[in-house]
Design a protein around this motif. Structure first.
Motif, PDB file in Angstrom:
ATOM      1  N   GLN A 152       0.817  -1.213   0.000  1.00  0.00           N
ATOM      2  CA  GLN A 152       0.000   0.000   0.000  1.00  0.00           C
ATOM      3  C   GLN A 152       0.854   1.267   0.000  1.00  0.00           C
ATOM      4  N   ASN A 153       2.056   1.164   0.557  1.00  0.00           N
ATOM      5  CA  ASN A 153       2.925   2.340   0.625  1.00  0.00           C
ATOM      6  C   ASN A 153       3.631   2.518  -0.713  1.00  0.00           C
ATOM      7  N   HIS A 154       3.274   3.577  -1.430  1.00  0.00           N
ATOM      8  CA  HIS A 154       3.804   3.776  -2.782  1.00  0.00           C
ATOM      9  C   HIS A 154       5.290   4.132  -2.782  1.00  0.00           C
ATOM     10  N   SER A 155       5.749   4.814  -1.748  1.00  0.00           N
ATOM     11  CA  SER A 155       7.170   5.185  -1.690  1.00  0.00           C
ATOM     12  C   SER A 155       8.048   3.944  -1.585  1.00  0.00           C
ATOM     13  N   LEU A 156       7.665   3.051  -0.674  1.00  0.00           N
ATOM     14  CA  LEU A 156       8.424   1.809  -0.522  1.00  0.00           C
ATOM     15  C   LEU A 156       8.303   0.950  -1.772  1.00  0.00           C
ATOM     16  N   LYS A 157       7.097   0.895  -2.330  1.00  0.00           N
ATOM     17  CA  LYS A 157       6.862   0.085  -3.525  1.00  0.00           C
ATOM     18  C   LYS A 157       7.723   0.558  -4.686  1.00  0.00           C
ATOM     19  N   ASP A 158       7.790   1.871  -4.890  1.00  0.00           N
ATOM     20  CA  ASP A 158       8.601   2.425  -5.980  1.00  0.00           C
ATOM     21  C   ASP A 158      10.079   2.109  -5.785  1.00  0.00           C
ATOM     22  N   ALA A 159      10.547   2.243  -4.524  1.00  0.00           N
ATOM     23  CA  ALA A 159      11.961   1.975  -4.236  1.00  0.00           C
ATOM     24  C   ALA A 159      12.307   0.513  -4.494  1.00  0.00           C
ATOM     25  N   LEU A 160      11.430  -0.393  -4.068  1.00  0.00           N
ATOM     26  CA  LEU A 160      11.702  -1.819  -4.256  1.00  0.00           C
ATOM     27  C   LEU A 160      11.588  -2.219  -5.730  1.00  0.00           C
ATOM     28  N   GLN A 161      10.688  -1.571  -6.454  1.00  0.00           N
ATOM     29  CA  GLN A 161      10.566  -1.872  -7.885  1.00  0.00           C
ATOM     30  C   GLN A 161      11.848  -1.513  -8.632  1.00  0.00           C
ATOM     31  N   LYS A 162      12.485  -0.422  -8.231  1.00  0.00           N
ATOM     32  CA  LYS A 162      13.758  -0.045  -8.845  1.00  0.00           C
ATOM     33  C   LYS A 162      14.825  -1.109  -8.569  1.00  0.00           C
ATOM     34  N   SER A 163      14.856  -1.604  -7.346  1.00  0.00           N
ATOM     35  CA  SER A 163      15.829  -2.640  -6.991  1.00  0.00           C
ATOM     36  C   SER A 163      15.555  -3.922  -7.774  1.00  0.00           C
ATOM     37  N   CYS A 164      14.280  -4.282  -7.873  1.00  0.00           N
ATOM     38  CA  CYS A 164      13.907  -5.488  -8.623  1.00  0.00           C
ATOM     39  C   CYS A 164      14.293  -5.365 -10.089  1.00  0.00           C
ATOM     40  N   LYS A 165      14.060  -4.187 -10.653  1.00  0.00           N
ATOM     41  CA  LYS A 165      14.384  -3.972 -12.063  1.00  0.00           C
ATOM     42  C   LYS A 165      15.876  -4.141 -12.312  1.00  0.00           C
ATOM     43  N   ALA A 166      16.697  -3.577 -11.413  1.00  0.00           N
ATOM     44  CA  ALA A 166      18.149  -3.703 -11.563  1.00  0.00           C
ATOM     45  C   ALA A 166      18.583  -5.158 -11.461  1.00  0.00           C
ATOM     46  N   MET A 167      17.989  -5.905 -10.515  1.00  0.00           N
ATOM     47  CA  MET A 167      18.351  -7.312 -10.348  1.00  0.00           C
ATOM     48  C   MET A 167      17.868  -8.144 -11.529  1.00  0.00           C
ATOM     49  N   GLU A 168      16.688  -7.836 -12.050  1.00  0.00           N
ATOM     50  CA  GLU A 168      16.180  -8.568 -13.208  1.00  0.00           C
ATOM     51  C   GLU A 168      17.076  -8.374 -14.429  1.00  0.00           C
ATOM     52  N   THR A 169      17.575  -7.141 -14.606  1.00  0.00           N
ATOM     53  CA  THR A 169      18.480  -6.861 -15.726  1.00  0.00           C
ATOM     54  C   THR A 169      19.752  -7.687 -15.606  1.00  0.00           C
ATOM     55  N   ASN A 170      20.323  -7.719 -14.405  1.00  0.00           N
ATOM     56  CA  ASN A 170      21.566  -8.467 -14.195  1.00  0.00           C
ATOM     57  C   ASN A 170      21.350  -9.972 -14.305  1.00  0.00           C
ATOM     58  N   ILE A 171      20.215 -10.453 -13.838  1.00  0.00           N
ATOM     59  CA  ILE A 171      19.902 -11.876 -13.961  1.00  0.00           C
ATOM     60  C   ILE A 171      19.724 -12.251 -15.424  1.00  0.00           C
ATOM     61  N   SER A 172      19.118 -11.345 -16.202  1.00  0.00           N
ATOM     62  CA  SER A 172      18.960 -11.598 -17.633  1.00  0.00           C
ATOM     63  C   SER A 172      20.319 -11.704 -18.317  1.00  0.00           C
ATOM     64  N   VAL A 173      21.267 -10.838 -17.930  1.00  0.00           N
ATOM     65  CA  VAL A 173      22.624 -10.902 -18.479  1.00  0.00           C
ATOM     66  C   VAL A 173      23.277 -12.229 -18.101  1.00  0.00           C
ATOM     67  N   MET A 174      23.138 -12.622 -16.836  1.00  0.00           N
ATOM     68  CA  MET A 174      23.729 -13.890 -16.387  1.00  0.00           C
ATOM     69  C   MET A 174      23.142 -15.071 -17.146  1.00  0.00           C
ATOM     70  N   ARG A 175      21.830 -15.038 -17.359  1.00  0.00           N
ATOM     71  CA  ARG A 175      21.181 -16.140 -18.083  1.00  0.00           C
ATOM     72  C   ARG A 175      21.697 -16.227 -19.520  1.00  0.00           C
ATOM     73  N   HIS A 176      21.857 -15.072 -20.170  1.00  0.00           N
ATOM     74  CA  HIS A 176      22.352 -15.041 -21.548  1.00  0.00           C
ATOM     75  C   HIS A 176      23.793 -15.542 -21.618  1.00  0.00           C
ATOM     76  N   ARG A 177      24.634 -15.058 -20.716  1.00  0.00           N
ATOM     77  CA  ARG A 177      26.037 -15.473 -20.712  1.00  0.00           C
ATOM     78  C   ARG A 177      26.179 -16.946 -20.348  1.00  0.00           C
ATOM     79  N   LEU A 178      25.335 -17.431 -19.461  1.00  0.00           N
ATOM     80  CA  LEU A 178      25.388 -18.841 -19.088  1.00  0.00           C
ATOM     81  C   LEU A 178      24.990 -19.712 -20.273  1.00  0.00           C
ATOM     82  N   SER A 179      24.009 -19.242 -21.039  1.00  0.00           N
ATOM     83  CA  SER A 179      23.612 -19.970 -22.245  1.00  0.00           C
ATOM     84  C   SER A 179      24.766 -20.028 -23.245  1.00  0.00           C
ATOM     85  N   GLU A 180      25.466 -18.911 -23.408  1.00  0.00           N
ATOM     86  CA  GLU A 180      26.632 -18.879 -24.296  1.00  0.00           C
ATOM     87  C   GLU A 180      27.714 -19.828 -23.799  1.00  0.00           C
ATOM     88  N   LEU A 181      27.959 -19.793 -22.494  1.00  0.00           N
ATOM     89  CA  LEU A 181      28.991 -20.640 -21.887  1.00  0.00           C
ATOM     90  C   LEU A 181      28.682 -22.118 -22.126  1.00  0.00           C
TER      91      LEU A 181
END
Length: 256
Positions: free
Chosen positions: A65-94
Motif C-alpha cells: 500500500q505504501n507507494h514510496s516503498l513500492k517504488d523503491a523496491l521496484q527499482k531494486s527489482c528492475k536492476a536485479m532482473e536486468t543483471n539476472i537476464s545478463v547472467m542467463r544469456h552469458r550462461l547460455s553462451e557458456l
C-alpha cells in the motif's frame, strides 16, 4: 539454443561421453574439466532459484500500500532482473561453447584416437563468458544490498513518524512519551528477508564463477607441464583469433 538453455549441462550426452573418455584414458585435465562442469551446474541451479525468488518478490510487492516503498523496491527489482537476464544469456553462451567443444573433441577422437583428447585445452576460451557472469552477479548483489538498505531506511522513518503521532496523543492525555521507535514491521521484515535470500543465491553464482575461473587456471597449468598439450592450446587460440589486416601495398611513384 533453447535445448541448451533447458537441459542441465551435466545431462548433455556430449559432455557425459567426453567426461567418460577423459577418465578412461587418464587424460591430464580430466579433474579440472569435471570440476568446471560441476561449477557450471551450480550456477544453473542457483540462477533458476534466484529467478523464482525474484518472481515471488514481485508478486508480494503488488499488495504493498505504501507507494514510496513500492517504488523503491521496484527499482531494486528492475536492476536485479536486468543483471539476472545478463547472467542467463552469458550462461547460455557458456554452455553452448562447452557443448560445441565436447562435440569437436569427440569427432576428432573418432578420427585420431586418444591424442585428440589433448584438445581439452580449448575450454580455456570460455573465460570471457565466466568473467561476464561474475561481473553481472556482483552488480546484482549490489542491487540486493541497496534494496535491504532502502527497506531499513523506510522502516526507521515510518516507525519514527508513527512514534511522534502516538506521543502527541500521550502528551494530550498527560502520559509520558515513548523515546524508542518500534522494531521493523512485518512487511519490512518479509521483504528484507526475501532480498537477503536473493542476495545469497546471487553470491553463490558469483562464487561458482570464481571457482570455475580458478579451475581454468589449473587446466592451463596442466597444459604448460605438457609441451604437446600447450602447443595444441596455442594452435587452437590462433584459430579463434580474427585474421590480422595485411598492410596496404605502396602506390608511390618511386616503387614503380
Amino acid at each position: 539454443m533453447a535445448e541448451t538453455d533447458s537441459q542441465p549441462i551435466a545431462e548433455n550426452e556430449q559432455v557425459k561421453e567426453l567426461l567418460a573418455l577423459l577418465k578412461d584414458n587418464n587424460t591430464p585435465g580430466y579433474e579440472e574439466f569435471a570440476k568446471l562442469i560441476e561449477h557450471v551446474t551450480g550456477m544453473e541451479q542457483r540462477l533458476s532459484e534466484a529467478t523464482e525468488e525474484l518472481k515471488a518478490v514481485r508478486q508480494e510487492m503488488q499488495g504493498l500500500q505504501n507507494h514510496s516503498l513500492k517504488d523503491a523496491l521496484q527499482k531494486s527489482c528492475k536492476a536485479m532482473e536486468t543483471n539476472i537476464s545478463v547472467m542467463r544469456h552469458r550462461l547460455s553462451e557458456l554452455k553452448g561453447q562447452i557443448i560445441n567443444g565436447c562435440r569437436n573433441i569427440l569427432a576428432d577422437f573418432r578420427e585420431r584416437g586418444a591424442v585428440a583428447l589433448n584438445g581439452i585445452t580449448q575450454f580455456l576460451h570460455v573465460r570471457p563468458a565466466l568473467e561476464s557472469i561474475q561481473n553481472a552477479a556482483e552488480k546484482s548483489m549490489q542491487a540486493s544490498n541497496r534494496a535491504v538498505a532502502r527497506i531499513d531506511a523506510f522502516s526507521t522513518e515510518y516507525h519514527e513518524m508513527g512514534r511522534h503521532l502516538k506521543n502527541m496523543g500521550r502528551t494530550i492525555q498527560g502520559k509520558p512519551v515513548e523515546t524508542d521507535a518500534k522494531e521493523n514491521g512485518k512487511v519490512a521484515r518479509v521483504f528484507k528477508g526475501a532480498f537477503k535470500v536473493e542476495g545469497a543465491l546471487i553470491f553463490s553464482i558469483n562464487r561458482n564463477a570464481e571457482w570455475a575461473l580458478n579451475t581454468l587456471a589449473r587446466l592451463e597449468q596442466t597444459a604448460e607441464r605438457r609441451p604437446s598439450v600447450l602447443e595444441a592450446m596455442r594452435e587452437q587460440a590462433a584459430k579463434t583469433e580474427p585474421a590480422k589486416k595485411q598492410p596496404a601495398p605502396s602506390h608511390d611513384k618511386e616503387s614503380r
